[in-house]
Structure formats: C-alpha cells, structure tokens
Design an enzyme around this catalytic site. Structure first.
Site, PDB file in Angstrom:
ATOM      1  CG  ASN A 194     -11.484 -15.945   1.912  1.00 55.36           C
ATOM      2  OD1 ASN A 194     -11.328 -14.626   1.854  1.00 55.36           O
ATOM      3  ND2 ASN A 194     -10.922 -16.345   3.168  1.00 55.36           N
ATOM      4  CB  VAL A 217      -9.414 -22.223  -0.026  1.00 52.01           C
ATOM      5  CG1 VAL A 217     -10.558 -21.499   0.604  1.00 52.01           C
ATOM      6  CG2 VAL A 217      -9.372 -22.024  -1.517  1.00 52.01           C
ATOM      7  CG  ASP A 250      10.001   0.346   4.035  1.00 50.27           C
ATOM      8  OD1 ASP A 250       8.787   0.159   3.409  1.00 50.27           O
ATOM      9  OD2 ASP A 250      10.638  -0.890   4.271  1.00 50.27           O
ATOM     10  CB  ILE A 260      -1.126  -0.205   1.229  1.00 52.55           C
ATOM     11  CG1 ILE A 260      -2.004  -1.193   1.267  1.00 52.55           C
ATOM     12  CG2 ILE A 260      -1.886   1.303   1.181  1.00 52.55           C
ATOM     13  CD1 ILE A 260      -2.607  -1.403   2.344  1.00 52.55           C
ATOM     14  N   GLY A 314      -8.371 -18.751  15.320  1.00 51.95           N
ATOM     15  CA  GLY A 314      -9.063 -17.435  15.556  1.00 51.95           C
ATOM     16  C   GLY A 314      -9.541 -16.729  14.034  1.00 51.95           C
ATOM     17  CB  THR A 326      -6.184  -3.303   9.425  1.00 51.01           C
ATOM     18  OG1 THR A 326      -7.050  -4.559   8.959  1.00 51.01           O
ATOM     19  CG2 THR A 326      -5.858  -3.638  10.981  1.00 51.01           C
ATOM     20  CG  ASP A 327     -11.199  -4.671   7.572  1.00 51.29           C
ATOM     21  OD1 ASP A 327     -10.049  -5.177   7.889  1.00 51.29           O
ATOM     22  OD2 ASP A 327     -11.962  -4.812   6.840  1.00 51.29           O
ATOM     23  CD  GLU A 328      -7.182  -8.629   9.613  1.00 50.08           C
ATOM     24  OE1 GLU A 328      -6.854  -9.459  10.573  1.00 50.08           O
ATOM     25  OE2 GLU A 328      -6.679  -8.822   8.328  1.00 50.08           O
ATOM     26  CE1 TYR A 335      -1.806  -5.907  11.028  1.00 49.71           C
ATOM     27  CE2 TYR A 335      -3.594  -7.250  10.507  1.00 49.71           C
ATOM     28  CZ  TYR A 335      -2.912  -6.042  10.050  1.00 49.71           C
ATOM     29  OH  TYR A 335      -3.183  -5.088   9.412  1.00 49.71           O
ATOM     30  CB  SER A 336      -6.339  -7.544  14.494  1.00 47.67           C
ATOM     31  OG  SER A 336      -6.708  -8.697  15.297  1.00 47.67           O
ATOM     32  CG  LEU A 353      -6.762 -15.263  -1.046  1.00 47.99           C
ATOM     33  CD1 LEU A 353      -6.725 -16.620  -0.747  1.00 47.99           C
ATOM     34  CD2 LEU A 353      -8.489 -14.784  -0.552  1.00 47.99           C
ATOM     35  CB  ALA A 362       6.197   1.583   8.873  1.00 47.36           C
ATOM     36  CE  LYS A 379      -2.158  -1.176  11.837  1.00 45.54           C
ATOM     37  NZ  LYS A 379      -1.067  -0.074  11.332  1.00 45.54           N
TER      38      LYS A 379
END
Length: 355
Positions: free
Chosen positions: A261, A218, A35, A16, A296, A136-138, A162-163, A202, A84, A166
């Site tokens: 997915n 998948v 970076d 991104i 999860g 993120t939306d997560e 991760y979420s 993905l 980042a 964030k």
C-alpha cells in the site's frame, strides 16, 4: 461471440459492473443493467450508453425475487453476470448486517429467480444459459509476505464480515449448481483500479487527496500487499469466463502486480508531482500520514491467474505502471465525474484498500 448475446448484469452501475456494461455494449451484446443504486452506484459513469439500442437499465434490488423474476421474463436474457454486492471492508466492520442481506440473502434470491427462469428455457437457449458469479480474492483470507499465491484450490478463510459474506455467496452458487443443476461459472478477482473508481477506495482517494494537497492516510505501516488489476482487463476476463468458462469451475483473475500500500501511495505521489506539481513545490510524499490500522487487516493477497490464462486465453494488457498512469490521467481529465461525489456525496471519512 457465443450463443450468449443478451446479458443481465447485476450491479452494473458500480465500478466493475460499469466497466463490464460499457465493454459488452461496445462489443455488440444486448445488456440489461439491474442495479439498486446504493451509495457507490453512479449512472453518470454509464451516460455514454444512454440511447444505445442494445442497453437497458432497471432499478431493482436483487433481494426482491418477484421483481427480478419479472425482469428476467420480460428481457429474456441468455445469461446473468452477478456483480451486485456490498464491498467495502470498513463498512462491513461497522455494519455487517447489510452485507449479509445483500451478498448472501440477495444472492440466494437471485439464484432462485435464475433457476426458475432457466427451467422455462428449452433447447439451445437452455443449453447456452450461464449464471456467472463474480467474487473476490478476499474469500481466501491472508497470506504471509513470503508465502505462495491463491489458486482455485486454496481453502476459504475469510477474515472480515465482507469477505465472509462473499465466501458464503460463493458456496451458495456452487450448491445451486450441484443440487439443482443450474449452469454456473465463478471468478475471484484481485483488487481493481481504473476510471470511475469510487473515491473512498485507496487509489482514487490518494489521487484526489494528493491532487488537492490534503493528507494521505495509510493504514498501519503501509506494508500490506495487494495484487492490482486494471478494471478493463478484468472486464475482458469476465466476458471470457462467461462465454468460454467450463460449467461448475471457478477462475482466479489477477494482474500479477503485487504492490505494498505504501508503494502504491508513493507511486501516485511521484506521478502527480511530475504532472501537476503543488504550488508550494512540496513533494507529495510529505503528505503521507500513517493511521491506526483497521481490525483484522489482511497482510497480503496474491492471485495466480494461470488457469484463466491457459484455459481462456486471457492476459492482462496493462502493467501496474501503465494502468496506474492511465488512471491518474483519467482523474485529472474528468473532474466532472468525481468532484460532485467528493463535494456532495462523500466526505472522505473512510479509507479503502480494495476494489
């Protein structure tokens, strides 16, 4: 263009971040790309910017506060766009510490450097400065398949390391605004896809495996749902959040393109069958293999981008169908970029479902 003419982009060699750098340089901003160049960063995606007078690159870690402070003092930017981050959910499950270090500790170090720098500014420069935190939306957690959508008021309920990292970084950014007055704006996006997407995620993984006639893994039953956003549409939204967003506010950026997915994988199979059929004549859907679900695994994400649409005048230009076909065509035409990554840096051992 606003009073913001020069932008420090952290993570600008990522997927991104690279799209943001390319857009801002093309639109006449002076871009300073900072970076660390971890495994998913790639300066080849930015080689078209080499030699541009309004583009500079610094290899640095956002956790290195003195180094970041030195770059800010030298470059005298008008704003920071913070992208980042460590982003891969599976990697966060295997090793959460690095996610805490980069996404939480690194964000706090960057906030401190930004605050010290902002305090040196005066007059119009001080008033115009912005710290834009990209998330993120997560962070909002999981939605039932028949539930509503994430809005800016949705409570945080992260499910993965991760979420969670964030979510913590989002809270620290808001705290630096409320406590110290740092002028911030925030945005939370849905899953991105498009050119230069790292091959463990993905969509690019399925495109490249399907192109080569390999199995298409998948997770679970494949019915997990994500809202998909073409990366150039996201970059356009981020510019508007940075330049027009109201201080202290957050904006949800989504593509209004929920897909399961398995639906995404089947669509890619059908596109490639039409464009480059396998020599065997076999339909690529036959390559799909369901694999053990990850721990999860959130069932559904869905973002309501109404606030960004109404307040900033942003709308996604690509539908999922047009964006995905552009993405497939890009990967077909640009093996110079992805083949070395597949062959030398990445074995395909991981399956991602996000941006």
């Amino acid at each position: 263009m606003s009073d913001i003419a020069s932008v420090l982009v952290t993570g600008g060699a990522g997927f991104i971040g690279g799209a943001v750098c390319r857009r801002l340089v093309r639109r006449g901003y002076r871009v300073v790309n900072l970076d660390k160049l971890t495994y998913a960063a790639d300066l080849n995606a930015l080689r078209g910017l080499d030699g541009e007078a309004n583009y500079r690159f610094h290899q640095a870690d956002i956790c290195d506060g003195p180094k970041v402070a030195s770059i800010l003092a030298d470059e005298q930017v008008h704003a920071i766009m913070h992208l980042a981050a460590e982003t891969h959910v599976d990697r966060s499950i295997d090793g959460p510490d690095v996610f805490v270090q980069t996404n939480v500790v690194g964000t706090v170090a960057l906030l401190n450097a930004a605050l010290d720098y902002w305090r040196t500014l005066d007059g119009r420069r001080r008033d115009a400065f912005r710290f834009h935190h990209v998330s993120t939306d997560e962070v909002f957690g999981d939605l039932d398949l028949d539930e509503g959508v994430f809005t800016e008021e949705t409570p945080y309920a992260p499910s993965s390391p991760y979420s969670a990292s964030k979510a913590a970084s989002d809270h620290f950014v808001r705290a630096w605004h409320e406590t110290y007055g740092l002028p911030v704006v925030l945005s939370n996006c849905s899953n991105n896809y498009g050119p230069f997407h790292f091959p463990e995620k993905l969509i690019p993984l399925i495109i490249l495996n399907a192109l080569e006639g390999k199995e298409l893994p998948v997770y679970g039953d494949g019915r997990n749902v994500r809202d998909w956003l073409y990366v150039d549409d996201h970059a356009a939204a981020l510019e508007l959040v940075l330049t027009k967003g109201e201080l202290g506010q957050n904006y949800n950026i989504g593509g209004r393109a929920e897909r399961s997915n398995i639906g995404v994988v089947e669509t890619i199979c059908d596109l490639l069958d039409a464009k480059v059929p396998l020599a065997s004549g076999e339909a690529r859907r036959s390559l799909i293999r369901f694999v053990t679900d990850r721990p999860g695994h959130d069932r559904r994400y869905a973002i309501d981008p109404t606030k960004a649409e109404q307040d900033l005048g942003w709308h996604a230009e690509e539908s999922f169908e047009t964006g995905l076909e552009k993405t497939v065509d890009w990967f077909l035409q640009n093996d110079w970029w992805w083949r070395p990554i597949r062959e030398q840096r990445y074995s395909g051992a991981r399956l991602g479902t996000g941006a």
